[in-house]
Design a protein around this motif. Sequence first.
Motif, short mmCIF file in Angstrom:
data_model
loop_
_atom_site.label_atom_id
_atom_site.label_comp_id
_atom_site.label_asym_id
_atom_site.label_seq_id
_atom_site.Cartn_x
_atom_site.Cartn_y
_atom_site.Cartn_z
N GLN A 274 0.86 -1.20 0.00
CA GLN A 274 0.00 0.00 0.00
C GLN A 274 0.89 1.24 0.00
O GLN A 274 0.48 2.30 -0.43
N ARG B 217 -5.27 10.26 1.78
CA ARG B 217 -5.85 9.01 2.24
C ARG B 217 -7.04 8.65 1.38
O ARG B 217 -8.00 8.04 1.83
N THR C 161 -7.59 6.54 -0.79
CA THR C 161 -7.96 5.14 -1.00
C THR C 161 -8.50 4.48 0.27
O THR C 161 -9.01 3.37 0.22
N ASP C 162 -8.38 5.18 1.40
CA ASP C 162 -8.94 4.61 2.64
C ASP C 162 -10.44 4.86 2.69
O ASP C 162 -10.94 5.78 2.06
N THR C 163 -11.13 4.05 3.47
CA THR C 163 -12.57 4.31 3.61
C THR C 163 -12.74 5.58 4.44
O THR C 163 -11.83 5.98 5.19
N LEU C 164 -13.92 6.21 4.30
CA LEU C 164 -14.19 7.46 5.02
C LEU C 164 -14.00 7.24 6.52
O LEU C 164 -13.41 8.07 7.21
N PHE C 165 -14.47 6.09 6.98
CA PHE C 165 -14.38 5.77 8.41
C PHE C 165 -12.93 5.72 8.87
O PHE C 165 -12.54 6.32 9.86
N LYS C 166 -12.10 5.02 8.08
CA LYS C 166 -10.70 4.85 8.46
C LYS C 166 -9.98 6.20 8.44
O LYS C 166 -9.18 6.50 9.31
N ARG C 167 -10.31 7.01 7.43
CA ARG C 167 -9.68 8.32 7.30
C ARG C 167 -10.01 9.19 8.51
O ARG C 167 -9.14 9.78 9.13
N TYR C 168 -11.30 9.21 8.87
CA TYR C 168 -11.78 10.05 9.96
C TYR C 168 -11.17 9.60 11.29
O TYR C 168 -10.61 10.39 12.04
N LYS D 127 -4.40 1.22 -2.68
CA LYS D 127 -5.20 0.14 -2.11
C LYS D 127 -4.37 -1.12 -1.93
O LYS D 127 -3.36 -1.29 -2.62
N SER E 66 -7.27 -7.13 4.73
CA SER E 66 -6.53 -6.40 5.75
C SER E 66 -6.36 -7.31 6.97
O SER E 66 -7.27 -8.05 7.33
#
Length: 321
Positions: free
Chosen positions: A108, A135, A137-144, A208, A214
């Motif tokens: 990644q 970020r 490529t990260d999900t919104l949740f992971k980014r936040y 990604k 993961s």
Amino acid sequence: MSVKNRLAIVVPCFNEQEVLIETTKRLSEVIIKCVDAGKISDDSYILFVNDGSSDRTWEIVQEQSKVNRYVCGVNLAGNVGHQNALLAGLSVAADNCDIAISIDADLQDDVNAISKMIDKYEKGCDIVYGVRDSRATDTLFKRYTAQKFYKLMKGLGVKCIYNHADFRLMSNRAIRFLLRYEERNLFLRGMVPTIGYKTDSVTYDRSKRMAGESKYPLMKMLSFAFDGITSFSVRPIHFVLYSGVFFILIAIAIFSYVTYSFFTGNVVPGWTSLMLSLWLCSGCVLLGLGVVGEYIGKIYMEVKRRPRYNIENVLLHEQNC
Ligand code: UDP
Ligand code: MG
């Protein structure tokens, strides 16, 4: 011509059979490119650390090492987690390299940043952090959650590099110093910045995962974040102490209010004493807990037995030696 540096690329792997062949190919290409550019020596290598995988990971490493002379491996007896596996790899590399770069097996992190990291090392940096530029490529949740986590760590007084995970270059002397940290609860991205020396960073876009799943599901991620906080900060304990003081202050304020109400006769019997004891007792309990916590916090810091300082150079005149 200067003697070239021997590079070890340390890659912790846990059930990574889907990505390993491609990872080997891409990292070997990077090594060859850097060797050709005269940045590293030809005996540089990739060190795969098999962290107790239950799939074909270790078999693939063994097969690859037969056909590709840059591939080396360390096989751990069981799964010890990413951070421990990485440290195991660094401890092996410490005796066999001038610089080590740690990178995840799923690629990644951008392998092209490796050559830029080596450039910074050549310019005198002992530690070069790989920092994610975006970020996307990260999900919104992971980014936040990741952003909030870095902010929280900063608020708790932990030296942490924003948006940096475990993609970093370390010189041999920085690795050796890191190996002197005796703690068992590892949070390397918090430990490395306490080493000292000249550091810099290289930014890159994180992509990604190439294939596979993961290895950090939500619960494991949360427990890692909690580990990070509790391994580095005793501020949550201070918070208990402060809230005890705060409750006692409120009890003092309430004291005047309830006495006033008592004398103006505006209360049911028993309310005054209940109100007072509620706030005062809670305050005292919290204060007591906070004081005990302060001692536990000190014990916690002591049992880590970290080195207290890192001497970079000593300049002495002969007559003083
Ligand atoms: N990993 C490991 N041991 C573990 C879990 C993960 O060595 O118990 C390795 C994994 O193979 C990968 C790296 O740690 O090389 C990071 O894991 P992953 O990419 O799954 O984490 P994510 O990027 O999803 O946070
Ligand atoms: Mg990953």
